[in-house]
Design an enzyme around this catalytic site. Structure first.
Site, PDB file in Angstrom:
ATOM      1  N   GLY A 174       0.834  -1.196   0.000  1.00 49.86           N
ATOM      2  CA  GLY A 174       0.000   0.000   0.000  1.00 49.86           C
ATOM      3  C   GLY A 174       0.867   1.243   0.000  1.00 49.86           C
ATOM      4  CD  GLN A 177       3.607   5.632   3.014  1.00 52.96           C
ATOM      5  OE1 GLN A 177       2.647   5.139   2.440  1.00 52.96           O
ATOM      6  NE2 GLN A 177       4.605   4.898   3.474  1.00 52.96           N
ATOM      7  CB  CYS A 205       5.856   1.790   7.491  1.00 51.06           C
ATOM      8  SG  CYS A 205       5.309   3.334   6.721  1.00 51.06           S
ATOM      9  CG  LEU A 206       6.761   0.952   1.311  1.00 46.60           C
ATOM     10  CD1 LEU A 206       5.984   1.344   0.061  1.00 46.60           C
ATOM     11  CD2 LEU A 206       7.895  -0.016   0.957  1.00 46.60           C
ATOM     12  CG  HIS A 253       0.037   0.951   7.564  1.00 46.74           C
ATOM     13  ND1 HIS A 253       1.057   0.450   8.357  1.00 46.74           N
ATOM     14  CD2 HIS A 253       0.640   1.769   6.663  1.00 46.74           C
ATOM     15  CE1 HIS A 253       2.213   0.954   7.950  1.00 46.74           C
ATOM     16  NE2 HIS A 253       1.992   1.756   6.920  1.00 46.74           N
ATOM     17  CD  GLU A 254      -1.012   2.333   3.128  1.00 46.69           C
ATOM     18  OE1 GLU A 254      -0.457   3.445   3.261  1.00 46.69           O
ATOM     19  OE2 GLU A 254      -0.372   1.270   3.068  1.00 46.69           O
ATOM     20  CG  HIS A 307       0.877   6.515   6.120  1.00 47.63           C
ATOM     21  ND1 HIS A 307       2.037   6.917   6.759  1.00 47.63           N
ATOM     22  CD2 HIS A 307       1.096   5.227   5.746  1.00 47.63           C
ATOM     23  CE1 HIS A 307       2.911   5.912   6.763  1.00 47.63           C
ATOM     24  NE2 HIS A 307       2.363   4.873   6.163  1.00 47.63           N
TER      25      HIS A 307
HETATM   26  O1  GNR Z   1       4.273  -2.644   2.256  1.00 41.81           O
HETATM   27  C1  GNR Z   1       3.727  -2.565   3.356  1.00 41.81           C
HETATM   28  N1  GNR Z   1       3.516  -3.689   4.072  1.00 41.81           N
HETATM   29  C2  GNR Z   1       2.763  -3.738   5.226  1.00 41.81           C
HETATM   30  C3  GNR Z   1       2.849  -4.879   6.004  1.00 41.81           C
HETATM   31  C4  GNR Z   1       2.104  -5.001   7.146  1.00 41.81           C
HETATM   32  C5  GNR Z   1       1.264  -3.977   7.520  1.00 41.81           C
HETATM   33  C6  GNR Z   1       1.180  -2.816   6.770  1.00 41.81           C
HETATM   34  C7  GNR Z   1       1.920  -2.695   5.618  1.00 41.81           C
HETATM   35  S1  GNR Z   1       1.792  -1.267   4.643  1.00 41.81           S
HETATM   36  C8  GNR Z   1       3.358  -1.241   3.901  1.00 41.81           C
HETATM   37  C9  GNR Z   1       3.439  -0.145   2.856  1.00 41.81           C
HETATM   38  C10 GNR Z   1       3.316   1.189   3.543  1.00 41.81           C
HETATM   39  O2  GNR Z   1       4.149   1.673   4.239  1.00 41.81           O
HETATM   40  N2  GNR Z   1       2.180   1.811   3.398  1.00 41.81           N
HETATM   41  O3  GNR Z   1       1.963   2.960   4.037  1.00 41.81           O
HETATM   42 NI    NI Z   2       3.232   2.976   5.757  1.00 39.99          NI
END
Ligand code: GNR
Ligand code: NI
Length: 168
Positions: free
Chosen positions: A46, A51, A92-93, A134-135, A138
């Site tokens: 995601g 980001q 998270c990236l 999670h997104e 953000h």
């Molecule tokens: O790539 C992603 N993997 C992930 C793994 C477990 C829980 C949430 C994520 S989201 C993350 C990509 C990201 O940072 N999205 O904001």
């Molecule tokens: Ni993230």
């Protein structure tokens, strides 16, 4: 289209609260295409506009094994969530290499606009539910490490800053 740069924690711009998209036009569709490309290139499931330093309520995700099922959520809202929670190891990236367990509702229903500006609803569980929540965090200026203890977060911050100094 070139890949966008993903902000790295603790970049203060990650704490910006995104604004709703007023019209889903070609500008938005171009951004969505660039976000999808950036997400796939980074092997993420995601990506939130926050980001890539765009502070509008736009999310892309693809939790399929085959990486061929992109989902676009514009102005997303959670309309239902399960009372039951689930713990998931998140990453998270914007905080590469850091993983920790976070508890969130196990199932959600999200209402959003698609890339054509049409309203749709989607039920999600497992990784997809985790990813949507999670997104959406953000977009509210929240990173998953904000759920961890101050000690853990402080260690992560130090590690990230050290890494960023070395990379610079
Ligand atoms: O790539 C992603 N993997 C992930 C793994 C477990 C829980 C949430 C994520 S989201 C993350 C990509 C990201 O940072 N999205 O904001
Ligand atoms: Ni993230």
């Amino acid at each position: 289209m070139q890949n966008l740069t993903i902000l790295q924690y603790p970049d203060p711009r990650l704490y910006t609260v995104a604004k709703p998209v007023a019209v889903v036009d070609d500008r938005v569709r171009k951004l969505v295409a660039a976000m999808l490309e950036t997400m796939y290139a980074a092997n993420g499931v995601g990506l939130a506009a926050t980001q890539v330093d765009v502070h509008e309520r736009i999310i892309v995700l693809d939790t399929s094994e085959e990486r061929n099922a992109p989902v676009v959520l514009i102005n997303p809202q959670i309309v239902r969530q399960s009372a039951q929670d689930k713990e998931w190891e998140e990453g998270c990236l914007s905080v590469p290499g850091i993983y920790d367990k976070i508890t969130r509702p196990a199932e959600v229903r999200v209402r959003a606009l698609d890339a054509q500006g049409a309203v749709f609803e989607m039920d999600a569980d497992g990784l997809t539910a985790v990813c949507i929540l999670h997104e959406m965090d953000h977009l509210l200026g929240k990173v998953f490490v904000d759920y961890l203890s101050p000690l853990k977060r402080s260690r992560i911050k130090t590690k990230m800053l050290k890494r960023q100094r070395q990379a610079a």
